[in-house]
Design a protein around this motif. Sequence first.
Motif, PDB file in Angstrom:
ATOM      1  N   ASP A  20       0.833  -1.202   0.000  1.00  0.00           N
ATOM      2  CA  ASP A  20       0.000   0.000   0.000  1.00  0.00           C
ATOM      3  C   ASP A  20       0.872   1.257   0.000  1.00  0.00           C
ATOM      4  O   ASP A  20       0.369   2.371   0.147  1.00  0.00           O
ATOM      5  CB  ASP A  20      -0.961   0.014   1.195  1.00  0.00           C
ATOM      6  N   ALA A  21       2.187   1.094  -0.184  1.00  0.00           N
ATOM      7  CA  ALA A  21       3.107   2.227  -0.325  1.00  0.00           C
ATOM      8  C   ALA A  21       4.421   1.706  -0.890  1.00  0.00           C
ATOM      9  O   ALA A  21       4.793   0.550  -0.667  1.00  0.00           O
ATOM     10  CB  ALA A  21       3.352   2.922   1.020  1.00  0.00           C
ATOM     11  N   TYR A  22       5.088   2.568  -1.653  1.00  0.00           N
ATOM     12  CA  TYR A  22       6.434   2.282  -2.119  1.00  0.00           C
ATOM     13  C   TYR A  22       7.428   3.120  -1.311  1.00  0.00           C
ATOM     14  O   TYR A  22       7.116   4.237  -0.899  1.00  0.00           O
ATOM     15  CB  TYR A  22       6.606   2.677  -3.591  1.00  0.00           C
ATOM     16  N   LEU A  23       8.632   2.598  -1.125  1.00  0.00           N
ATOM     17  CA  LEU A  23       9.742   3.405  -0.623  1.00  0.00           C
ATOM     18  C   LEU A  23      10.728   3.571  -1.774  1.00  0.00           C
ATOM     19  O   LEU A  23      11.257   2.589  -2.294  1.00  0.00           O
ATOM     20  CB  LEU A  23      10.442   2.747   0.563  1.00  0.00           C
TER      21      LEU A  23
ATOM     22  N   ALA B 220       1.729  -0.094   7.793  1.00  0.00           N
ATOM     23  CA  ALA B 220       1.727  -0.085   6.336  1.00  0.00           C
ATOM     24  C   ALA B 220       2.324  -1.379   5.792  1.00  0.00           C
ATOM     25  O   ALA B 220       2.939  -2.162   6.525  1.00  0.00           O
ATOM     26  CB  ALA B 220       2.513   1.113   5.821  1.00  0.00           C
ATOM     27  N   ARG B 221       2.135  -1.589   4.508  1.00  0.00           N
ATOM     28  CA  ARG B 221       2.734  -2.716   3.797  1.00  0.00           C
ATOM     29  C   ARG B 221       3.630  -2.144   2.693  1.00  0.00           C
ATOM     30  O   ARG B 221       3.238  -2.099   1.519  1.00  0.00           O
ATOM     31  CB  ARG B 221       1.660  -3.629   3.208  1.00  0.00           C
ATOM     32  N   PRO B 222       4.838  -1.691   3.053  1.00  0.00           N
ATOM     33  CA  PRO B 222       5.700  -1.041   2.057  1.00  0.00           C
ATOM     34  C   PRO B 222       6.406  -2.047   1.160  1.00  0.00           C
ATOM     35  O   PRO B 222       6.707  -3.169   1.561  1.00  0.00           O
ATOM     36  CB  PRO B 222       6.716  -0.287   2.918  1.00  0.00           C
ATOM     37  N   ALA B 223       6.681  -1.600  -0.063  1.00  0.00           N
ATOM     38  CA  ALA B 223       7.440  -2.404  -1.019  1.00  0.00           C
ATOM     39  C   ALA B 223       8.452  -1.502  -1.712  1.00  0.00           C
ATOM     40  O   ALA B 223       8.366  -0.271  -1.650  1.00  0.00           O
ATOM     41  CB  ALA B 223       6.512  -3.037  -2.054  1.00  0.00           C
ATOM     42  N   LEU B 224       9.407  -2.135  -2.365  1.00  0.00           N
ATOM     43  CA  LEU B 224      10.386  -1.409  -3.164  1.00  0.00           C
ATOM     44  C   LEU B 224       9.925  -1.381  -4.614  1.00  0.00           C
ATOM     45  O   LEU B 224       9.222  -2.289  -5.068  1.00  0.00           O
ATOM     46  CB  LEU B 224      11.752  -2.072  -3.050  1.00  0.00           C
ATOM     47  N   PRO B 225      10.326  -0.353  -5.371  1.00  0.00           N
ATOM     48  CA  PRO B 225       9.918  -0.267  -6.774  1.00  0.00           C
ATOM     49  C   PRO B 225      10.573  -1.349  -7.617  1.00  0.00           C
ATOM     50  O   PRO B 225      11.500  -2.043  -7.188  1.00  0.00           O
ATOM     51  CB  PRO B 225      10.414   1.126  -7.199  1.00  0.00           C
TER      52      PRO B 225
END
Length: 403
Positions: free
Chosen positions: A174-177, A203-208
């Motif tokens: 639900d978000a990118y770093l 949050a559930r962050p992911a990388l691009p």
Amino acid sequence: MSTPGVTTGGVLDLDENELVACVACGLCLPHCPTYRVTGLETASPRGRIAAMQAVDLHGAAVDATFERYMEECVQCRGCEAACPSSVPFGHLMEGARAALQEQRRTRRPWHRRAAEWLGYRLVLPRHWLLLALSWLLAAAQWVRLVPARLPLPRISLRSLARPLRASNTPERADAYLFPGCVMDAWQRDTHRSALRVMDAAGARPALPGHGADCCGALHVHAGRVDEAQRLARRVIASMPGDAPVVVDSAGCGAVMKDYGRLLGTTEAVTFAARVRDFSEWLAEQTPPPVRASDRVVVVQDPCHLRHVQKAAGAVRTVLAPAYTTVDTDDDGLCCGAGGAYNALQPELAFDSRDRKVAAIRRAAGADVDPLVASANPGCAMHLAAAGLDVRHPADLLAEALDA
């Protein structure tokens, strides 16, 4: 770089409405670091605008003197915050440098052209090469071949050896770093801190995906617009969907929020609206559980967070549950880092830094070694080289997280 409105048709081809908006009132002068250091009108925003007007409207020569006036600007945009006429000085400076870039290819010494080609064209867009050179730099630091006075961080071989990973895939996120280039190579542990805090905030962050390894900020500042546009398209393609794009480098975030103007496409405008500084995004979430302490943190506002993104207040908001924050008394005056500015204009950069360091020490109080929060890697490295303990807000918050 194109801007809305009617251009002058002159050598710089700037937006005429923007170029004549300055009324030369001088309210910008106290907010300009180069004017504060030199006291010269030609080192002030209105002086630089007058030089642009002389060239674009009155046919003055684009000579070495004009180029020096443009290059000595750190592009902090503190003048914009003080300007009663809302002159978009940053747009004018970017346009002037873009025009200069086209004209000065043969005027610069060969070693300067070679260094720029290596940095802007070869290293920054190729993250694997930047990482390889970072390994060499870290090894040189290990055997003490790198002078300590250089504004470079102590690069951790252990950190470089650990790839940056997030616990979520883009499909579940639900978000990118956004990792970026220099930040990922030299301050990767700050990314790890940001991911930890994002996880703790629920949050559930992911990388691009591939292509998010350089945002083009340094290229924009140098007037290398075509290259910046190519990098911007790669970044946009690397993060599809509508999830927020969280950026823990203020300079990167400022340029990414301006992709709509840089590219002039609906897709770029939509993407730019998704970009959030790390602290700005975190202030909108359920606060992560942190331990309160009695430690005092002096907040140094990076110019591109304060003047361009206008999101510096969020740093204080997210740090407040864990730390006591204090402000400097210089109204956010630039520290002189300016991306590559401290390497290209060291005398002006170091004089500006001396003023900022003095303001930080006044804020911390007598006989206290300041703990400084800065949300931009360039500022952090520049100030740390002056002997300050500078930490990113994400690092401070990760340290304060409840186990």
